[in-house]
Design an enzyme around this catalytic site. Structure first.
Site, PDB file in Angstrom:
ATOM      1  N   ASP A 234      14.595  75.772  53.261  1.00 15.84           N
ATOM      2  CA  ASP A 234      14.426  77.160  53.697  1.00 15.84           C
ATOM      3  C   ASP A 234      15.479  77.605  54.706  1.00 15.84           C
ATOM      4  O   ASP A 234      16.110  76.784  55.368  1.00 15.84           O
ATOM      5  CB  ASP A 234      13.048  77.326  54.361  1.00 15.84           C
TER       6      ASP A 234
ATOM      7  N   HIS B  19      14.640  72.353  56.056  1.00 15.17           N
ATOM      8  CA  HIS B  19      15.490  73.497  56.390  1.00 15.17           C
ATOM      9  C   HIS B  19      16.957  73.076  56.349  1.00 15.17           C
ATOM     10  O   HIS B  19      17.339  72.190  57.136  1.00 15.17           O
ATOM     11  CB  HIS B  19      15.121  74.042  57.770  1.00 15.17           C
TER      12      HIS B  19
HETATM   13 NI    NI Z   1      11.610  79.922  57.074  1.00 13.24          NI
END
Ligand code: NI
Length: 470
Positions: free
Chosen positions: A297, A439
């Site tokens: 993400d 991430h």
């Molecule tokens: Ni996010």
């Protein structure tokens, strides 16, 4: 004898002083690190952006009582950077005051400062930078506002809006009429307060400071509640430059080459010419093999995403990248590289706001703008959607035209910044069909991905996109 003793004493004192000096130097820089500097693991940003000479800087800190996420541009020019940094410092001061003032509401909630920016090239060496500040102080207390900078990188200064727009009575009158017409003919119509717009245009101090320019339009940006009800969020009215040439100063008419404007036509990116994205993404996976979906993400990121792509390739792994629209806009080439390598692209909204706190129009905008940026970068739409923070409710599900894809294992990479800890969370929770949240904006996550890929490979897992997990 006595002399030797004295010189020994002087030496001991000197060593002591040097020691103290070192101690203070280091303890001070460590304190500064807390909020004013970037996290230590931050990779050096390189210029693989759509905007030469401009880098994106990211500053994140997660404290017990507040979270800060700040994105800002860095130019090659010290004077421009200085003003941007002053604005960042002011924004932070304002946020900390808000945290202080709202202490009573923050018992069980965390305050957050989310400062992001969009960048638009106006003409060669001139950029509009549009900051959006979205702060939350617990309860119903928040702050949403924006700030525009128009940077002339060749002349090392910021341009004021009234250099571009005529500020005389007649132009103002025309601008007002046009804005009324725009508000009343769009989705904002039910939220629009005409009297407030009139006040805004009549205000002698109004220098259109929230107006910015792109290569095609003049955009008037309003703060939440400024001329509309809160549900409309922060409205933006974009008017094609060629329709309003008479409002532009002579200097800028020339700079914008207004006469040539009509000849310049950008070809829209090719969109799924007959091919079926479903069949492209659905791969044959051997029956009976355990599967896992790695998801990344908040990217793309110029260095870390690329390194993760290499690692995935080494393991013949496919993954899903839930990208932020404003970063795709900034790094379209990286988004394209991810897609070209056969990974799935997801929509993670434009600027990572908690959708459950937004009005419907703004929610829709966060989603649609991201779709458009992805289409522009890779030639097709995202195939999955993940709301920031996994935050959703009935309204979000109704407005967003795609089901929310969450995760089953949160690697907490953003919190620990510790590859070993990420691996042990995966080890403890992995099972056939797991969806792992990571991430690709953190350098430490790159290391973690290597460990996770090695481990899961040995365990016999197949790495598939999130659409192929079930
Ligand atoms: Ni996010």
């Amino acid at each position: 004898m006595k002399q030797r003793k004295i010189s020994m004493i002087i030496m001991v004192i000197l060593i002591g002083l040097v020691g103290l000096l070192l101690f203070f130097t280091f303890s001070k820089s460590e304190n500064d690190e807390d909020i004013t500097k970037e996290p230590i693991d931050k990779g050096i940003e390189t210029a693989k952006s759509a905007y030469p000479g401009v880098n994106i800087k990211t500053e994140v800190s997660d404290e017990e009582t507040y979270n800060i996420a700040i994105h800002y541009p860095e130019f090659e020019d010290a004077q421009l950077n200085k003003e941007i940094l002053e604005f960042i410092a002011e924004t932070k001061d304002e946020f900390f005051l808000g945290v202080e003032d709202n202490k009573e509401f923050l018992d069980d909630r965390t305050a957050s400062l989310n400062l992001s920016f969009d960048i638009y090239r106006v003409v060669e060496n001139v950029y509009s930078i549009v900051f959006t500040n979205d702060s939350y102080f617990g309860g119903a207390n928040g702050l949403q506002n924006s700030k525009v900078f128009i940077a002339d990188t060749a002349n090392h200064h910021f341009i004021t809006q009234t250099d571009i727009l005529r500020n005389d009575e007649q132009s103002k009158e025309e601008i007002y009429d046009r804005l009324v017409q725009e508000f009343e003919s769009t989705e904002y119509r039910t939220y629009f307060f005409k009297e407030q717009l009139e006040e805004w245009i009549r205000d002698e101090n109004n220098t259109f400071s929230n107006m910015y320019v792109t290569d095609k339009a003049v955009v008037f940006k309003f703060n939440k509640y400024e001329v509309t009800a809160g549900a409309a969020g922060s409205p933006e009215i974009a008017i094609p430059i060629k329709e309003i040439q008479e409002w532009i100063t002579d200097e800028w008419r020339e700079k914008l080459h207004l006469e040539d404007k009509t000849a310049e036509k950008v070809n829209p990116p090719e969109q799924n010419k007959g091919e079926n994205p479903e069949s492209e993404l659905k791969e044959e996976v051997p029956v009976g093999k355990k599967r896992v979906a790695l998801t990344f993400d908040d990217g793309p990121h110029p260095t870390n995403t690329e390194q993760i792509l290499k690692l995935l390739d080494q393991h013949d792994a496919k993954a899903t990248f839930f990208m932020l629209g404003n970063r795709v806009d900034f790094y379209p080439d990286i988004a394209k590289e991810v897609a070209d390598a056969g990974h799935e692209i997801g929509n993670h909204t434009w600027s990572h706001k908690d959708l459950t706190t937004l009005g419907e129009a703004e929610m829709e905008l966060e989603f649609q703008r991201t779709n458009e940026a992805v289409v522009h970068a890779i030639g097709k739409s995202p195939t999955v959607f993940r709301p920031p923070y996994g935050a959703r409710n009935e309204q979000v599900d109704n407005v967003i035209d795609m089901p929310a894809t969450l995760w089953t294992i949160d690697s907490l990479d953003w919190k620990s910044h510790d590859p070993d800890q990420v691996l042990s969370i995966v080890k403890e929770n992995i099972q056939d069909g797991s969806i792992i949240l990571m991430h690709d904006i953190h350098a430490t996550t790159v290391e973690a991905v290597e460990l996770v890929l090695n481990f899961l490979d040995e365990e016999g897992y197949e790495f598939v996109t999130v659409s192929n997990i079930n």
